[in-house]
Design a protein around this motif. Sequence first.
Motif, mmCIF file in Angstrom:
data_model
loop_
_atom_site.group_PDB
_atom_site.id
_atom_site.type_symbol
_atom_site.label_atom_id
_atom_site.label_comp_id
_atom_site.label_asym_id
_atom_site.label_seq_id
_atom_site.Cartn_x
_atom_site.Cartn_y
_atom_site.Cartn_z
ATOM 1 N N GLN A 69 0.920 -1.060 -0.032
ATOM 2 C CA GLN A 69 -0.051 -0.068 0.084
ATOM 3 C C GLN A 69 0.839 1.201 -0.008
ATOM 4 O O GLN A 69 0.678 2.262 -0.460
ATOM 5 N N LYS A 70 1.798 1.236 0.763
ATOM 6 C CA LYS A 70 2.839 2.172 0.912
ATOM 7 C C LYS A 70 3.469 2.841 -0.399
ATOM 8 O O LYS A 70 3.790 3.865 -0.868
ATOM 9 N N GLN B 45 1.128 4.408 -2.771
ATOM 10 C CA GLN B 45 0.832 5.676 -2.557
ATOM 11 C C GLN B 45 2.136 6.524 -2.744
ATOM 12 O O GLN B 45 2.009 7.673 -2.659
ATOM 13 N N ASP C 237 5.254 6.316 -1.583
ATOM 14 C CA ASP C 237 5.796 6.730 -0.019
ATOM 15 C C ASP C 237 7.383 6.933 -0.570
ATOM 16 O O ASP C 237 7.874 6.292 -1.241
#
Length: 599
Positions: free
Chosen positions: A544-545, A548, A550
């Motif tokens: 997920q990171k 996104q 990150d």
Amino acid sequence: MPDYKAPLRDLKFVTEEVLGLHDHYASLAGAEEATPDMVDAILEEGAKFAERVLAPLNQLGDQQGCQFKDGIVTTPDGFKEAYQQYVEGGWPSLSHAEEMGGQGLPESLGMMVTELVATSNWAWSMYPGLSHGAMNTLELHGTEAQQQTYLTKLVSGEWTGTMCLTEPHCGTDLGMLKTKATPNDDGSYRISGTKIFISAGEHDMADNIVHIVLARLPDAPAGTKGISLFIVPKFKVADDGSVGERNAVHCGSIEHKMGIHGNATCVMNFDDAEGFLIGPPNKGLNCMFTFMNTARLGTALQGLAHAEWAYQNSLAYAKDRLQMRALSGPKAPEKAADPIIVHPDVRRMLLTQKAFAEGGRALIHYCSMLVDTVKSGPEEEREQAETLLSLLTPIAKAFLTETGFEAANHGLQVYGGHGYIADWGMEQNVRDSRIAMLYEGTTGIQALDLLGRKVLMSQGETLKAFTKVIHKFCQANEDNDAIAHLIKPLNALNKEWGEITMQVGMKAMKDREEVGAASVDYCMYSGYVTLAYFWARMAVVAQQKLEQGDADAAFYQAKLHTAAFYFERILPRTKGHAQMVLAGAESLMAMDEAQFFNR
């Protein structure tokens, strides 16, 4: 020289990003002070203490060891001064009740600090570590007067505590213990007997030592039903709470051990020592389980500590040590040879250490958050948390200490011949880690507790509480194509776990020996599946990171790589354990005792 760097980035990833630490703290009664800023500040200061004060004493403590003369134990240079800094910093009181002088912060926050302290110097950490269990026992089972007299001083760190169970003839089988407790007219008791293997039983670091002792009353029934629990201080305590005259409890000797030389393991002689009953008569073992459960999670943490320490130091060495060329061609052509980290077998060892350390971190801190919930979480969640904790505690203790020892050995192996030399510290880590599979219940005892008591005696209901958690996680991520290579095998193993349990249970109905024959392999199987669940959870967050965007992409990518390694190169061990679980007791029990002859 070996070194230690507190893994704060990984610790925060596990607790905050994966386990939802701050939402968890918001759900706890009385945890209002545990704000994100407060947690960060505590961890930063804990890291400094571990790195700057304790880590430099680790190798020194091993080399000097504890000294024993005329009943007096002297700890290695710097240990006493480090403990005074620890007390002055308020660390002993972190997770204890404010009314007893504590700071009232959650148990899980204390466990995070304990990880840093323990990994930097396990021998030193045992002195305050034993006190933590004594505090929990007094908090739950002591009278108000006992708490005011003893608990407040333990919480402040002025005094330390021990647990005195084992006797020369009785280790795991506590029903055989002989230590006697004879009532006095004033309500106290005279405690007589000998206890062995008492960690931190005598030392020079605190003003008093509060021994928590198992003993028998004169009219006690035989076996474990006749055991009571007592407070026996090293120095008697005056009415005003000050330390008085010496009690009749003395250290007879200290053990010459394989490792953990910086911690005194004592033979303690009780010669009509003054003691005070904790809890109801003949219910001491029930009360002591409070202490023992705390100690089992603490020992599970030891497995993580040795894996982490081995990984950090062998990784640094592997990046620096030049030996041979990579099979696919030179990776550092400007150097005489390539760093050994380019070789697949070295990477296998490093990744195994990394997988056990980081996966173990997730398991340990998940368990510590369950402890929070049992203690002060929402009423409707406490029973479920207690059920999960009862299942996961023996898994964590047995599995993480076994894999911690494996990781420590990999660390030594990465160094090659240098690993066998004391200067590098790797052989100390191996020696220090070996005891973790023995004390607080051996791997075999934990495995019997898991399979016999926790799983089969509950007709599998305790296991189902956790397999349902895994099942729901797999359901929630079944459409996540990016980690399908993790979710599908985890889901399959989760189902197999229940099937294997049922088969063992059916066999055990006909022959109880089947439980003992299957238990250790069952426990290890359970550990590998449990760690797979946490690695899958970490992979979901990492994916997920990355999606996104990150900024810490390298960190999250490493998580995905390590998760894939765990599933492909370590998790297949479950196949062998499953086969051995179902092999039955016959090959173990068929041979007559007389055939175990000396050749």
